[in-house]
Design a protein around this motif. Sequence first.
Motif, PDB file in Angstrom:
ATOM      1  N   PRO A 129     -14.461  32.401 -22.837  1.00  0.00           N
ATOM      2  CA  PRO A 129     -13.986  33.661 -23.803  1.00  0.00           C
ATOM      3  C   PRO A 129     -15.121  33.636 -24.860  1.00  0.00           C
ATOM      4  O   PRO A 129     -15.287  32.565 -25.521  1.00  0.00           O
ATOM      5  CB  PRO A 129     -12.802  33.342 -24.092  1.00  0.00           C
ATOM      6  CG  PRO A 129     -12.412  32.063 -23.621  1.00  0.00           C
ATOM      7  CD  PRO A 129     -13.523  31.506 -22.878  1.00  0.00           C
ATOM      8  N   LEU A 130     -15.255  34.849 -25.420  1.00  0.00           N
ATOM      9  CA  LEU A 130     -16.049  34.989 -26.591  1.00  0.00           C
ATOM     10  C   LEU A 130     -15.364  34.831 -27.746  1.00  0.00           C
ATOM     11  O   LEU A 130     -14.094  35.231 -27.802  1.00  0.00           O
ATOM     12  CB  LEU A 130     -16.756  36.563 -26.508  1.00  0.00           C
ATOM     13  CG  LEU A 130     -17.568  36.668 -25.526  1.00  0.00           C
ATOM     14  CD1 LEU A 130     -18.001  37.953 -25.695  1.00  0.00           C
ATOM     15  CD2 LEU A 130     -18.865  35.797 -25.612  1.00  0.00           C
ATOM     16  N   ALA A 138      -9.385  28.124 -17.982  1.00  0.00           N
ATOM     17  CA  ALA A 138      -8.793  27.414 -16.922  1.00  0.00           C
ATOM     18  C   ALA A 138      -9.448  27.670 -15.505  1.00  0.00           C
ATOM     19  O   ALA A 138      -9.424  28.971 -15.368  1.00  0.00           O
ATOM     20  CB  ALA A 138      -7.202  27.411 -17.182  1.00  0.00           C
ATOM     21  N   VAL A 139      -9.306  26.892 -14.815  1.00  0.00           N
ATOM     22  CA  VAL A 139      -9.902  27.182 -13.323  1.00  0.00           C
ATOM     23  C   VAL A 139      -8.781  26.193 -12.511  1.00  0.00           C
ATOM     24  O   VAL A 139      -8.176  25.124 -12.986  1.00  0.00           O
ATOM     25  CB  VAL A 139     -11.348  27.035 -12.937  1.00  0.00           C
ATOM     26  CG1 VAL A 139     -12.078  27.705 -13.827  1.00  0.00           C
ATOM     27  CG2 VAL A 139     -11.621  25.302 -13.451  1.00  0.00           C
ATOM     28  N   SER A 140      -8.702  26.958 -11.215  1.00  0.00           N
ATOM     29  CA  SER A 140      -7.744  26.252 -10.314  1.00  0.00           C
ATOM     30  C   SER A 140      -8.318  25.883  -9.070  1.00  0.00           C
ATOM     31  O   SER A 140      -8.653  26.716  -8.263  1.00  0.00           O
ATOM     32  CB  SER A 140      -6.599  27.069  -9.767  1.00  0.00           C
ATOM     33  OG  SER A 140      -5.784  26.601  -9.163  1.00  0.00           O
ATOM     34  N   PRO A 141      -8.856  24.581  -9.037  1.00  0.00           N
ATOM     35  CA  PRO A 141      -9.499  24.095  -7.662  1.00  0.00           C
ATOM     36  C   PRO A 141      -8.736  23.972  -6.508  1.00  0.00           C
ATOM     37  O   PRO A 141      -9.216  23.793  -5.566  1.00  0.00           O
ATOM     38  CB  PRO A 141     -10.231  22.733  -8.216  1.00  0.00           C
ATOM     39  CG  PRO A 141      -9.108  22.366  -9.304  1.00  0.00           C
ATOM     40  CD  PRO A 141      -8.540  23.333 -10.060  1.00  0.00           C
ATOM     41  N   SER A 142      -7.389  23.971  -6.802  1.00  0.00           N
ATOM     42  CA  SER A 142      -6.496  23.799  -5.648  1.00  0.00           C
ATOM     43  C   SER A 142      -5.137  24.347  -6.046  1.00  0.00           C
ATOM     44  O   SER A 142      -4.616  24.257  -7.191  1.00  0.00           O
ATOM     45  CB  SER A 142      -6.207  22.449  -5.100  1.00  0.00           C
ATOM     46  OG  SER A 142      -5.269  22.121  -4.101  1.00  0.00           O
ATOM     47  N   ALA A 143      -4.290  24.766  -5.071  1.00  0.00           N
ATOM     48  CA  ALA A 143      -2.870  25.342  -5.249  1.00  0.00           C
ATOM     49  C   ALA A 143      -2.238  24.260  -6.347  1.00  0.00           C
ATOM     50  O   ALA A 143      -1.979  23.104  -5.903  1.00  0.00           O
ATOM     51  CB  ALA A 143      -2.033  25.821  -4.313  1.00  0.00           C
ATOM     52  N   GLY A 144      -1.533  24.752  -7.267  1.00  0.00           N
ATOM     53  CA  GLY A 144      -0.613  23.918  -7.910  1.00  0.00           C
ATOM     54  C   GLY A 144      -1.587  22.869  -9.061  1.00  0.00           C
ATOM     55  O   GLY A 144      -0.921  22.139  -9.722  1.00  0.00           O
ATOM     56  N   TRP A 145      -2.845  23.118  -9.018  1.00  0.00           N
ATOM     57  CA  TRP A 145      -3.763  22.244 -10.021  1.00  0.00           C
ATOM     58  C   TRP A 145      -4.378  23.282 -10.882  1.00  0.00           C
ATOM     59  O   TRP A 145      -4.997  24.344 -10.597  1.00  0.00           O
ATOM     60  CB  TRP A 145      -4.600  21.518  -9.461  1.00  0.00           C
ATOM     61  CG  TRP A 145      -3.973  20.430  -8.579  1.00  0.00           C
ATOM     62  CD1 TRP A 145      -3.450  20.343  -7.452  1.00  0.00           C
ATOM     63  CD2 TRP A 145      -3.892  18.977  -9.560  1.00  0.00           C
ATOM     64  NE1 TRP A 145      -3.228  19.260  -7.229  1.00  0.00           N
ATOM     65  CE2 TRP A 145      -3.197  18.290  -8.240  1.00  0.00           C
ATOM     66  CE3 TRP A 145      -4.214  18.223 -10.372  1.00  0.00           C
ATOM     67  CZ2 TRP A 145      -2.923  16.912  -8.582  1.00  0.00           C
ATOM     68  CZ3 TRP A 145      -3.851  17.107 -10.581  1.00  0.00           C
ATOM     69  CH2 TRP A 145      -3.250  16.325  -9.631  1.00  0.00           C
ATOM     70  N   ARG A 146      -4.419  22.867 -12.261  1.00  0.00           N
ATOM     71  CA  ARG A 146      -5.390  23.623 -13.228  1.00  0.00           C
ATOM     72  C   ARG A 146      -6.154  22.734 -14.141  1.00  0.00           C
ATOM     73  O   ARG A 146      -5.814  21.835 -14.648  1.00  0.00           O
ATOM     74  CB  ARG A 146      -4.444  24.588 -14.267  1.00  0.00           C
ATOM     75  CG  ARG A 146      -5.418  25.163 -15.345  1.00  0.00           C
ATOM     76  CD  ARG A 146      -4.481  26.076 -16.228  1.00  0.00           C
ATOM     77  NE  ARG A 146      -3.195  26.683 -15.419  1.00  0.00           N
ATOM     78  CZ  ARG A 146      -2.134  27.300 -15.862  1.00  0.00           C
ATOM     79  NH1 ARG A 146      -2.062  27.066 -17.306  1.00  0.00           N
ATOM     80  NH2 ARG A 146      -1.114  27.910 -15.275  1.00  0.00           N
ATOM     81  N   CYS A 147      -7.606  23.075 -14.170  1.00  0.00           N
ATOM     82  CA  CYS A 147      -8.424  22.275 -14.926  1.00  0.00           C
ATOM     83  C   CYS A 147      -8.875  23.030 -16.219  1.00  0.00           C
ATOM     84  O   CYS A 147      -8.966  24.384 -15.988  1.00  0.00           O
ATOM     85  CB  CYS A 147      -9.870  21.867 -14.326  1.00  0.00           C
ATOM     86  SG  CYS A 147      -9.433  20.852 -12.642  1.00  0.00           S
ATOM     87  N   LEU A 148      -8.969  22.320 -17.234  1.00  0.00           N
ATOM     88  CA  LEU A 148      -9.328  23.287 -18.805  1.00  0.00           C
ATOM     89  C   LEU A 148     -10.861  22.870 -18.756  1.00  0.00           C
ATOM     90  O   LEU A 148     -11.246  21.678 -18.930  1.00  0.00           O
ATOM     91  CB  LEU A 148      -8.356  23.004 -19.692  1.00  0.00           C
ATOM     92  CG  LEU A 148      -6.922  23.375 -19.422  1.00  0.00           C
ATOM     93  CD1 LEU A 148      -6.292  22.964 -20.707  1.00  0.00           C
ATOM     94  CD2 LEU A 148      -6.734  24.781 -19.303  1.00  0.00           C
ATOM     95  N   ILE A 149     -11.728  23.882 -18.991  1.00  0.00           N
ATOM     96  CA  ILE A 149     -12.927  23.589 -19.668  1.00  0.00           C
ATOM     97  C   ILE A 149     -12.888  23.905 -21.034  1.00  0.00           C
ATOM     98  O   ILE A 149     -12.701  25.199 -21.442  1.00  0.00           O
ATOM     99  CB  ILE A 149     -13.851  24.432 -18.886  1.00  0.00           C
ATOM    100  CG1 ILE A 149     -13.752  24.622 -17.266  1.00  0.00           C
ATOM    101  CG2 ILE A 149     -15.364  24.126 -19.348  1.00  0.00           C
ATOM    102  CD1 ILE A 149     -13.905  23.219 -16.648  1.00  0.00           C
TER     103      ILE A 149
END
Length: 166
Positions: A129-130, A138-149
């Motif tokens: 985001p700017l 946040a991205v979700s590589p699999s259901a129920g998981w979230r990774c923060l960049i």
Amino acid sequence: AMDYDAYSSFVAVDVEARRPLFTVGLIADTQYADTDDAPPRRFRHGLEVLKRAVAFWDTSALVAPVSMVVHLGNALATEAGASPPAALAALREVAGRSAAAHAWHVALGPHDLAALGMAGVGALTPLRPLPPAAAYYAVSPSAGWRCLILDAFDVSLLGCSRGSAG
């Protein structure tokens, strides 16, 4: 007789898992630039390293296919004569060949920031985001998981333009 504790069943469940929920390809510090080497640094070799990593992620029985790729910063070099737009195009071309091309993320490093400036980092990290929005996504590589960049330059002199209030 073997004694069982509260953790023994937990370990047994982990051992029985057949496939991971997701896998992540990690790489850092490729510092690619299409410019002459300055020993010990080999700028063009950074792209070759990235190509080999993509080939491994796409073909290795250990990890293939990866759910997402995260470059942990310094994808670009900032040496004199380097062209950030050309380097970005080369990096995108390699990333585009990856089976995980749809899920390729970059956590900015100081070389990336120096090469592109804070206003230009969106070219390397399009989901970021700017400002003044949140300094992460946040991205979700699999259901129920979230990774923060995370944006490591959110509170940093490097991330602010000279004379700005930030």
